[in-house]
Design a protein around this motif. Structure first.
Motif, PDB file in Angstrom:
ATOM      1  N   ASN A   4       9.451 -30.338 -12.161  1.00  0.00           N
ATOM      2  CA  ASN A   4      10.705 -29.643 -12.394  1.00  0.00           C
ATOM      3  C   ASN A   4      11.614 -29.816 -11.182  1.00  0.00           C
ATOM      4  OD1 ASN A   4      10.111 -27.894 -14.945  1.00  0.00           O
ATOM      5  ND2 ASN A   4       8.312 -27.734 -13.654  1.00  0.00           N
ATOM      6  N   ASN A   5      12.894 -29.502 -11.365  1.00  0.00           N
ATOM      7  CA  ASN A   5      13.859 -29.574 -10.270  1.00  0.00           C
ATOM      8  C   ASN A   5      14.682 -28.299 -10.263  1.00  0.00           C
ATOM      9  OD1 ASN A   5      16.522 -30.179  -8.985  1.00  0.00           O
ATOM     10  ND2 ASN A   5      15.510 -32.142  -8.596  1.00  0.00           N
ATOM     11  N   ILE A   6      14.741 -27.641  -9.111  1.00  0.00           N
ATOM     12  CA  ILE A   6      15.452 -26.368  -8.990  1.00  0.00           C
ATOM     13  C   ILE A   6      16.935 -26.504  -9.334  1.00  0.00           C
ATOM     14  CG2 ILE A   6      15.952 -26.592  -6.518  1.00  0.00           C
ATOM     15  CD1 ILE A   6      15.336 -23.554  -6.312  1.00  0.00           C
ATOM     16  N   GLU A  10      16.698 -24.947 -16.548  1.00  0.00           N
ATOM     17  CA  GLU A  10      17.292 -24.511 -17.807  1.00  0.00           C
ATOM     18  C   GLU A  10      17.770 -23.065 -17.676  1.00  0.00           C
ATOM     19  OE1 GLU A  10      14.601 -25.241 -21.055  1.00  0.00           O
ATOM     20  OE2 GLU A  10      14.012 -27.175 -20.198  1.00  0.00           O
ATOM     21  N   ASP A  11      18.828 -22.720 -18.407  1.00  0.00           N
ATOM     22  CA  ASP A  11      19.446 -21.393 -18.322  1.00  0.00           C
ATOM     23  C   ASP A  11      18.471 -20.255 -18.586  1.00  0.00           C
ATOM     24  OD1 ASP A  11      21.872 -22.472 -17.628  1.00  0.00           O
ATOM     25  OD2 ASP A  11      22.718 -22.358 -19.651  1.00  0.00           O
ATOM     26  N   GLU A  12      17.460 -20.489 -19.433  1.00  0.00           N
ATOM     27  CA  GLU A  12      16.515 -19.416 -19.760  1.00  0.00           C
ATOM     28  C   GLU A  12      15.692 -18.978 -18.545  1.00  0.00           C
ATOM     29  OE1 GLU A  12      12.777 -20.583 -22.013  1.00  0.00           O
ATOM     30  OE2 GLU A  12      13.962 -22.420 -22.214  1.00  0.00           O
ATOM     31  N   PHE A  13      15.680 -19.775 -17.490  1.00  0.00           N
ATOM     32  CA  PHE A  13      14.927 -19.450 -16.280  1.00  0.00           C
ATOM     33  C   PHE A  13      15.826 -19.013 -15.127  1.00  0.00           C
ATOM     34  CE2 PHE A  13      12.316 -22.613 -18.575  1.00  0.00           C
ATOM     35  CZ  PHE A  13      11.261 -21.769 -18.888  1.00  0.00           C
ATOM     36  N   ILE A  14      17.077 -18.651 -15.452  1.00  0.00           N
ATOM     37  CA  ILE A  14      18.028 -18.178 -14.437  1.00  0.00           C
ATOM     38  C   ILE A  14      18.605 -16.852 -14.914  1.00  0.00           C
ATOM     39  CG2 ILE A  14      20.145 -18.665 -13.171  1.00  0.00           C
ATOM     40  CD1 ILE A  14      19.619 -21.659 -13.707  1.00  0.00           C
ATOM     41  N   THR A  23      18.644 -14.910  -9.769  1.00  0.00           N
ATOM     42  CA  THR A  23      17.222 -15.179  -9.599  1.00  0.00           C
ATOM     43  C   THR A  23      16.866 -16.389 -10.442  1.00  0.00           C
ATOM     44  OG1 THR A  23      16.681 -12.858  -9.194  1.00  0.00           O
ATOM     45  CG2 THR A  23      14.883 -14.279  -9.898  1.00  0.00           C
ATOM     46  N   LYS A  24      16.216 -17.348  -9.784  1.00  0.00           N
ATOM     47  CA  LYS A  24      15.693 -18.514 -10.477  1.00  0.00           C
ATOM     48  C   LYS A  24      14.184 -18.333 -10.597  1.00  0.00           C
ATOM     49  CE  LYS A  24      19.309 -21.686  -9.084  1.00  0.00           C
ATOM     50  NZ  LYS A  24      19.633 -22.974  -8.443  1.00  0.00           N
ATOM     51  N   PHE A  25      13.676 -18.319 -11.826  1.00  0.00           N
ATOM     52  CA  PHE A  25      12.268 -18.085 -12.109  1.00  0.00           C
ATOM     53  C   PHE A  25      11.517 -19.415 -12.133  1.00  0.00           C
ATOM     54  CE2 PHE A  25      14.668 -14.592 -14.034  1.00  0.00           C
ATOM     55  CZ  PHE A  25      14.069 -13.508 -13.412  1.00  0.00           C
TER      56      PHE A  25
END
Length: 153
Positions: A4-6, A10-14, A23-25
């Motif tokens: 993955n790349n920070i 994807e929006d669902e993880f922000i 917060t980035k999960f």
């Protein structure tokens, strides 16, 4: 395995608050099961979260960018880029970060995933208890430190 790349999350993880806290999960995005790994971005003049303590969840924080204050058990400590802190679980380990600078404050937040963790908010005398993922909040009026469940006491 997936790399993955920070910067391409994807929006669902922000998660973004109306005040600019982001917060980035990363752990969730990568499929982590026993650890959560987040990057929190706190704008000037704002807090990372409410002042709280976890009953079971151990946490580790690394200051990635900027500087601010860490409130821990009622005391405040200045923290800046490169500083790292380990916070054991327990009601007496309340914590919170505050951005008292003019720049963005960014923190790597890593911790254990604890299904039965209870979160205590001492400023508000509130408890957060999760049941099957659903949060329940309770107000603490009079905590009894010496009460026993034994009916014969």
């Amino acid at each position: 395995m997936k790399i993955n790349n920070i910067n391409k999350l994807e929006d669902e993880f922000i998660w973004k608050s109306k005040n600019g806290l982001t917060t980035k999960f990363l752990g969730n995005a990568a499929g982590s099961e026993k650890l959560y790994i987040n990057v929190d971005k706190i704008m000037p003049g704002f807090y990372s979260c409410r002042y709280h303590a976890h009953s079971l969840q151990e946490e580790f924080f690394l200051i990635l960018k900027g500087k601010g204050l860490m409130r821990y058990n009622g005391d405040e400590y200045e923290v800046s880029e490169g500083d790292f802190i380990s916070k054991p679980a327990g009601k007496r380990n309340a914590h919170q970060f505050y951005n008292n600078s003019d720049d963005v404050f960014e923190i790597l937040d890593v911790g254990s995933v604890e299904r039965d963790d209870v979160c205590y908010y001492p400023n508000d005398n509130m408890y957060l208890v999760r049941e099957n993922g659903k949060p329940h909040f309770f107000k603490e009026e009079n905590e009894l430190e010496d009460w026993e469940t034994d009916p014969n006491e």
